[in-house]
Scaffold this active site. Structure first.
Site, PDB file in Angstrom:
ATOM      1  N   ASN A  84      -1.603  -0.935  -7.988  1.00 30.54           N
ATOM      2  CA  ASN A  84      -0.876   0.334  -7.887  1.00 30.54           C
ATOM      3  C   ASN A  84       0.036   0.602  -9.091  1.00 30.54           C
ATOM      4  O   ASN A  84       0.903   1.473  -9.057  1.00 30.54           O
ATOM      5  CB  ASN A  84      -0.049   0.369  -6.597  1.00 30.54           C
ATOM      6  CG  ASN A  84      -0.880   0.004  -5.393  1.00 30.54           C
ATOM      7  OD1 ASN A  84      -0.763  -1.096  -4.864  1.00 30.54           O
ATOM      8  ND2 ASN A  84      -1.773   0.903  -4.986  1.00 30.54           N
ATOM      9  N   ILE A 105       3.919   3.788 -11.571  1.00 32.90           N
ATOM     10  CA  ILE A 105       3.788   3.217 -10.226  1.00 32.90           C
ATOM     11  C   ILE A 105       3.246   4.261  -9.263  1.00 32.90           C
ATOM     12  O   ILE A 105       3.740   5.391  -9.228  1.00 32.90           O
ATOM     13  CB  ILE A 105       5.172   2.751  -9.717  1.00 32.90           C
ATOM     14  CG1 ILE A 105       5.805   1.776 -10.715  1.00 32.90           C
ATOM     15  CG2 ILE A 105       5.049   2.117  -8.332  1.00 32.90           C
ATOM     16  CD1 ILE A 105       7.296   1.622 -10.551  1.00 32.90           C
ATOM     17  N   CYS A 106       2.240   3.861  -8.484  1.00 32.13           N
ATOM     18  CA  CYS A 106       1.725   4.755  -7.451  1.00 32.13           C
ATOM     19  C   CYS A 106       2.403   4.396  -6.135  1.00 32.13           C
ATOM     20  O   CYS A 106       2.095   3.381  -5.527  1.00 32.13           O
ATOM     21  CB  CYS A 106       0.211   4.592  -7.331  1.00 32.13           C
ATOM     22  SG  CYS A 106      -0.490   5.619  -6.045  1.00 32.13           S
ATOM     23  N   LEU A 107       3.361   5.213  -5.764  1.00 30.70           N
ATOM     24  CA  LEU A 107       4.131   4.928  -4.554  1.00 30.70           C
ATOM     25  C   LEU A 107       4.507   6.273  -3.944  1.00 30.70           C
ATOM     26  O   LEU A 107       5.091   7.126  -4.621  1.00 30.70           O
ATOM     27  CB  LEU A 107       5.383   4.129  -4.948  1.00 30.70           C
ATOM     28  CG  LEU A 107       6.286   3.617  -3.841  1.00 30.70           C
ATOM     29  CD1 LEU A 107       5.553   2.616  -2.951  1.00 30.70           C
ATOM     30  CD2 LEU A 107       7.527   2.947  -4.439  1.00 30.70           C
ATOM     31  N   ASP A 147      -5.293   2.596  -2.450  1.00 36.45           N
ATOM     32  CA  ASP A 147      -4.676   3.781  -3.048  1.00 36.45           C
ATOM     33  C   ASP A 147      -4.311   3.425  -4.492  1.00 36.45           C
ATOM     34  O   ASP A 147      -3.149   3.358  -4.853  1.00 36.45           O
ATOM     35  CB  ASP A 147      -3.427   4.167  -2.241  1.00 36.45           C
ATOM     36  CG  ASP A 147      -2.804   5.450  -2.774  1.00 36.45           C
ATOM     37  OD1 ASP A 147      -3.512   6.224  -3.457  1.00 36.45           O
ATOM     38  OD2 ASP A 147      -1.605   5.657  -2.525  1.00 36.45           O
TER      39      ASP A 147
END
Lengths: 153, 147
Positions: free
Chosen positions: A81, A88-90, A121
């Site tokens: 992620n 950052i994928c959050l 994801d």
């Protein structure tokens, strides 16, 4: 000069971050820009990042707290992620942001993301694929990168 | 920097500013006649960029595509990037041997402001290429490059 208009909320959050830091997390504003923080997160125990010290940078945009802080890793990290530029994928940094959240909650969520990578994801497709096809090997690579880039050696 | 005027008092740090520019560049700008992208996707400091300008209509540049190199050092955007043409071009503000865009002949670099972006530089250079004093300048052969 650039800080003359710093909202009270940011001042309060900063004071609390400095006086009661969350375990394994440090965040301090830079001298010339109180909206720009140097952040360190310790790799959580029992994660592939254990033993690593990860540097991040965080910026509170003009719209904060109506808009999320901007955060990225400066230390190279092997994580599905997090991309090559440390982005950052959050969800809480994007559509799930709420002004009720704080810098502290963001950093705790990033720390949690290190304990629980989510290859469904992904931000880095290659790393996510690695994670899904051979998790043991991906975890080994993540450990290796932690040794190589996050131990300050 | 102005004191106490709300908006302008927020300074976006270098790296986040470049991330914004990167995302904007990836989405594609306007009519696509100027574009740019990062050279090394592994460089977390995002220093080297390649820009392109499609030669403006009604000028000798029409139909040509120009490549440029932009370098954003640690002091960007407080200081301008260094900008040079990779594709050969004959333009008043461009050094004939190196392709470097010379600040003293290109106002945007000489009077740099922190809000200016790489897109602004490319757009301004495109305008310069179409300006009356340069749109008829004899050009080097297409597809040749500065060393």
């Amino acid at each position: 000069m650039a800080n003359s208009n710093l909202p009270r909320r940011i001042i309060k959050e900063t004071q609390r971050l400095l006086s009661e830091p969350a375990p394994g997390i440090s965040a301090s504003p830079s001298e010339d820009n109180m909206r720009y923080f140097n952040v360190m997160i310790l790799g959580p125990s029992q994660s592939p990042y254990e033993g690593g010290v990860f540097k991040l940078e965080l910026f509170l945009p003009e719209e904060y707290p109506m808009a999320a802080p901007k955060v990225r890793f400066l230390t190279k990290i092997y994580h599905p992620n997090i991309d090559k530029l440390g982005r950052i994928c959050l969800d809480i940094l994007k559509d799930k942001w709420s002004p009720a959240l704080q810098i502290r909650t963001v950093l705790l969520s990033i720390q949690a993301l290190l304990s629980a990578p989510n290859p469904d994801d992904p931000l880095s497709d290659n790393i996510a694929r690695h994670w899904k096809t051979n998790e043991a090997e991906a975890v080994e690579t993540a450990k290796e990168w932690t040794r190589l880039y996050a131990t300050g050696a | 920097m102005t004191i106490g005027t709300g908006r302008s008092s927020v300074v976006v740090p270098r790296n986040f500013r470049l991330l914004e520019e990167l995302e904007r560049g990836e989405k594609g700008i306007g009519d696509g006649t100027v574009s740019y992208g990062m050279d090394d996707g592994d460089d977390i400091y995002m220093r080297s960029w390649t820009g392109t300008i499609v030669g403006p209509h009604n000028s000798v540049h029409e139909g040509r595509i120009y490549q440029l190199k932009l370098f954003c050092d640690k002091d960007y955007p407080d200081k301008p990037p260094s900008v040079r043409f990779h594709s050969r071009i004959n333009l008043t503000c461009v050094n004939h041997e190196t392709g470097a865009v010379e600040a003293r002949k290109f106002d945007m670099l000489a009077n740099w402001q922190r809000e200016y972006t790489m897109e602004d530089i490319l757009t301004q250079l495109k305008k310069e290429m179409a300006a009356p004093h340069s749109r008829k300048l004899v050009q080097p052969p297409e597809g040749t490059f500065f060393e």
